[in-house]
Design a protein around this motif. Structure first.
Motif, PDB file in Angstrom:
ATOM      1  N   VAL A   7      30.203 -15.986 -47.513  1.00 59.05           N
ATOM      2  CA  VAL A   7      28.683 -16.648 -47.511  1.00 59.05           C
ATOM      3  C   VAL A   7      28.124 -16.270 -48.950  1.00 59.05           C
ATOM      4  O   VAL A   7      26.477 -16.270 -49.127  1.00 59.05           O
ATOM      5  CB  VAL A   7      27.852 -16.724 -46.174  1.00 59.05           C
ATOM      6  CG1 VAL A   7      28.414 -16.731 -44.625  1.00 59.05           C
ATOM      7  CG2 VAL A   7      27.596 -15.020 -46.169  1.00 59.05           C
TER       8      VAL A   7
ATOM      9  N   ILE B 133      29.187 -10.013 -40.171  1.00 60.44           N
ATOM     10  CA  ILE B 133      30.056 -10.528 -41.778  1.00 60.44           C
ATOM     11  C   ILE B 133      30.587  -9.455 -42.067  1.00 60.44           C
ATOM     12  O   ILE B 133      30.377  -8.046 -41.266  1.00 60.44           O
ATOM     13  CB  ILE B 133      28.504 -11.428 -42.324  1.00 60.44           C
ATOM     14  CG1 ILE B 133      27.787  -9.622 -42.433  1.00 60.44           C
ATOM     15  CG2 ILE B 133      27.990 -12.322 -41.970  1.00 60.44           C
ATOM     16  CD1 ILE B 133      27.343  -9.633 -44.434  1.00 60.44           C
TER      17      ILE B 133
ATOM     18  N   CYS C  28      25.128 -18.651 -44.200  1.00 63.78           N
ATOM     19  CA  CYS C  28      24.905 -17.308 -43.165  1.00 63.78           C
ATOM     20  C   CYS C  28      24.236 -17.866 -42.002  1.00 63.78           C
ATOM     21  O   CYS C  28      23.503 -17.949 -42.432  1.00 63.78           O
ATOM     22  CB  CYS C  28      25.045 -16.491 -43.407  1.00 63.78           C
ATOM     23  SG  CYS C  28      25.450 -14.888 -42.911  1.00 63.78           S
TER      24      CYS C  28
ATOM     25  N   VAL D 135      31.796 -14.015 -43.036  1.00 62.36           N
ATOM     26  CA  VAL D 135      31.371 -14.460 -41.616  1.00 62.36           C
ATOM     27  C   VAL D 135      32.885 -13.837 -41.211  1.00 62.36           C
ATOM     28  O   VAL D 135      34.361 -14.560 -41.851  1.00 62.36           O
ATOM     29  CB  VAL D 135      30.891 -15.658 -41.133  1.00 62.36           C
ATOM     30  CG1 VAL D 135      30.843 -15.829 -39.953  1.00 62.36           C
ATOM     31  CG2 VAL D 135      29.904 -15.906 -42.256  1.00 62.36           C
TER      32      VAL D 135
END
Length: 137
Positions: free
Chosen positions: A127, A99, A93, A120
């Motif tokens: 992630v 997110i 990430c 994401v």
């Protein structure tokens, strides 16, 4: 006394929870978030600070703290304690990514079990994902 009453009320309100209950939040992770988290945690690993700020990798513990925030305030909510947790980080990430954190109730017994995912927004890239066993204080 007020806090104890709130926690007791939560513990009694687990009757309103059901398997499949789900909640999600969105958050854009900024460079300032990374700097503040690094200062707080002491994790100054250079991978979190790139000369090109969009290449700085977000701390896994930061992602986990977002999940913890959802668990402790929204689902199941106040009075919840994490007993055990499994975390997986299949992709990186990066700073400035938005997110979505999603927590779902999967088992409701003496210990509450949830599963969660941090994804994401752009590209549907997972992630972090995992599960946790929770207790009600």
């Amino acid at each position: 006394m007020l806090i104890k009453n709130v926690i007791r009320n939560f513990c009694n309100s687990t009757k309103n929870l059901k398997v499949g209950d789900c909640i999600s939040i969105q958050r854009k992770i900024t460079e300032d978030d990374l700097k503040r988290f690094a200062e707080l945690s002491g994790d100054m690993n250079p991978v979190h600070f790139s000369s090109n700020s969009n290449e700085a990798i977000v701390h896994g513990a930061f992602l986990n703290s977002l999940v913890s925030g959802v668990i402790g305030t929204k689902l199941p909510g106040p009075g919840t304690l994490v007993v055990s947790q499994n975390l997986n980080f299949p992709n990186k990430c990066f700073v400035n990514e938005t997110i979505q954190v999603r927590v779902e109730l999967v088992e409701l017994r003496k210990l509450i079990k949830v599963k969660f995912v941090c994804e994401v927004e752009r590209g549907n890239k997972v992630v972090m994902h995992g599960d946790a066993k929770l207790a009600c204080k």
